[in-house]
Design a protein around this motif. Structure first.
Motif, PDB file in Angstrom:
ATOM      1  N   VAL A  72     -40.399   3.420  10.091  1.00  0.00           N
ATOM      2  CA  VAL A  72     -40.975   2.253  10.779  1.00  0.00           C
ATOM      3  C   VAL A  72     -42.434   2.078  10.342  1.00  0.00           C
ATOM      4  O   VAL A  72     -42.884   0.965  10.065  1.00  0.00           O
ATOM      5  CB  VAL A  72     -40.843   2.394  12.314  1.00  0.00           C
ATOM      6  CG1 VAL A  72     -41.700   1.355  13.029  1.00  0.00           C
ATOM      7  CG2 VAL A  72     -39.395   2.273  12.724  1.00  0.00           C
ATOM      8  N   ARG A  73     -43.199   3.157  10.281  1.00  0.00           N
ATOM      9  CA  ARG A  73     -44.609   3.076   9.852  1.00  0.00           C
ATOM     10  C   ARG A  73     -44.700   2.559   8.421  1.00  0.00           C
ATOM     11  O   ARG A  73     -45.586   1.733   8.122  1.00  0.00           O
ATOM     12  CB  ARG A  73     -45.247   4.476   9.951  1.00  0.00           C
ATOM     13  CG  ARG A  73     -45.720   4.799  11.330  1.00  0.00           C
ATOM     14  CD  ARG A  73     -46.585   6.081  11.348  1.00  0.00           C
ATOM     15  NE  ARG A  73     -46.281   6.775  12.593  1.00  0.00           N
ATOM     16  CZ  ARG A  73     -45.540   7.858  12.722  1.00  0.00           C
ATOM     17  NH1 ARG A  73     -45.030   8.462  11.689  1.00  0.00           N
ATOM     18  NH2 ARG A  73     -45.320   8.374  13.912  1.00  0.00           N
ATOM     19  N   GLU A  74     -43.806   3.034   7.562  1.00  0.00           N
ATOM     20  CA  GLU A  74     -43.813   2.559   6.154  1.00  0.00           C
ATOM     21  C   GLU A  74     -43.503   1.069   6.107  1.00  0.00           C
ATOM     22  O   GLU A  74     -44.152   0.300   5.360  1.00  0.00           O
ATOM     23  CB  GLU A  74     -42.794   3.333   5.332  1.00  0.00           C
ATOM     24  CG  GLU A  74     -43.206   4.741   4.983  1.00  0.00           C
ATOM     25  CD  GLU A  74     -42.104   5.484   4.218  1.00  0.00           C
ATOM     26  OE1 GLU A  74     -41.186   4.860   3.625  1.00  0.00           O
ATOM     27  OE2 GLU A  74     -42.171   6.727   4.206  1.00  0.00           O
ATOM     28  N   LEU A  75     -42.512   0.616   6.891  1.00  0.00           N
ATOM     29  CA  LEU A  75     -42.179  -0.812   6.909  1.00  0.00           C
ATOM     30  C   LEU A  75     -43.321  -1.658   7.462  1.00  0.00           C
ATOM     31  O   LEU A  75     -43.622  -2.747   6.937  1.00  0.00           O
ATOM     32  CB  LEU A  75     -40.907  -1.054   7.738  1.00  0.00           C
ATOM     33  CG  LEU A  75     -39.600  -0.577   7.094  1.00  0.00           C
ATOM     34  CD1 LEU A  75     -38.456  -0.732   8.099  1.00  0.00           C
ATOM     35  CD2 LEU A  75     -39.297  -1.385   5.838  1.00  0.00           C
ATOM     36  N   LYS A  76     -43.988  -1.166   8.501  1.00  0.00           N
ATOM     37  CA  LYS A  76     -45.138  -1.885   9.054  1.00  0.00           C
ATOM     38  C   LYS A  76     -46.256  -1.971   8.031  1.00  0.00           C
ATOM     39  O   LYS A  76     -46.923  -3.006   7.916  1.00  0.00           O
ATOM     40  CB  LYS A  76     -45.641  -1.171  10.315  1.00  0.00           C
ATOM     41  CG  LYS A  76     -44.887  -1.491  11.557  1.00  0.00           C
ATOM     42  CD  LYS A  76     -45.558  -0.810  12.772  1.00  0.00           C
ATOM     43  CE  LYS A  76     -44.826  -1.109  14.048  1.00  0.00           C
ATOM     44  NZ  LYS A  76     -45.478  -0.462  15.186  1.00  0.00           N
ATOM     45  N   ALA A  77     -46.436  -0.869   7.306  1.00  0.00           N
ATOM     46  CA  ALA A  77     -47.500  -0.856   6.309  1.00  0.00           C
ATOM     47  C   ALA A  77     -47.179  -1.835   5.179  1.00  0.00           C
ATOM     48  O   ALA A  77     -48.070  -2.522   4.652  1.00  0.00           O
ATOM     49  CB  ALA A  77     -47.681   0.553   5.748  1.00  0.00           C
ATOM     50  N   LYS A  78     -45.940  -1.957   4.795  1.00  0.00           N
ATOM     51  CA  LYS A  78     -45.529  -2.860   3.723  1.00  0.00           C
ATOM     52  C   LYS A  78     -45.656  -4.307   4.163  1.00  0.00           C
ATOM     53  O   LYS A  78     -45.960  -5.214   3.364  1.00  0.00           O
ATOM     54  CB  LYS A  78     -44.104  -2.589   3.275  1.00  0.00           C
ATOM     55  CG  LYS A  78     -43.969  -1.340   2.439  1.00  0.00           C
ATOM     56  CD  LYS A  78     -42.527  -1.165   2.020  1.00  0.00           C
ATOM     57  CE  LYS A  78     -42.365   0.129   1.246  1.00  0.00           C
ATOM     58  NZ  LYS A  78     -40.970   0.351   0.876  1.00  0.00           N
ATOM     59  N   THR A  79     -45.344  -4.596   5.409  1.00  0.00           N
ATOM     60  CA  THR A  79     -45.377  -5.974   5.905  1.00  0.00           C
ATOM     61  C   THR A  79     -46.765  -6.380   6.331  1.00  0.00           C
ATOM     62  O   THR A  79     -47.023  -7.560   6.519  1.00  0.00           O
ATOM     63  CB  THR A  79     -44.403  -6.146   7.086  1.00  0.00           C
ATOM     64  OG1 THR A  79     -44.760  -5.252   8.109  1.00  0.00           O
ATOM     65  CG2 THR A  79     -42.988  -5.987   6.658  1.00  0.00           C
TER      66      THR A  79
END
Length: 107
Positions: free
Chosen positions: A99-106
């Motif tokens: 989830v943190r990786e996806l938030k960082a990407k978005t």
């Protein structure tokens, strides 16, 4: 006079010997009786201990053994649940990282 004294002493010695012999026999009888009573008492105590061991101690040991088996079973169940809980927390940590990786990407 000496002869009478000797006879008197001999008679007294004989009476003394007889008296001592009788006292010794009575003493032996008394000791035998006490030994017999002690032996009987010890046998009774041994039987009481044996009875306690057979009926009380063995029963309690059996109860403890049964409870030990139950506790081992419950511990196994708890450890299995703990393992499952740890696996879930590991999965949650991985998902949180994702989830943190996806938030960082978005972002």
């Amino acid at each position: 006079e000496i002869q009478e004294f000797q006879v008197s002493m001999s008679e007294e010695m004989q009476v003394f010997k007889t008296s001592m012999k009788q006292e010794m026999q009575e003493f032996q009888i008394s000791i035998r009786r006490e030994l017999h009573e002690t032996r009987v008492s010890l046998k009774e105590e041994i039987e009481a201990v044996r009875y306690t061991l057979e009926n009380d101690t063995h029963r309690r040991i059996s109860i403890i053994a049964e409870n030990h088996i139950n506790l081992n079973h419950k511990l196994s169940i708890i450890l299995e649940h703990q393992k499952t809980d740890e696996e879930y927390w590991l999965k949650v940590d991985i998902l949180m990282d994702n989830v943190r990786e996806l938030k960082a990407k978005t972002a």
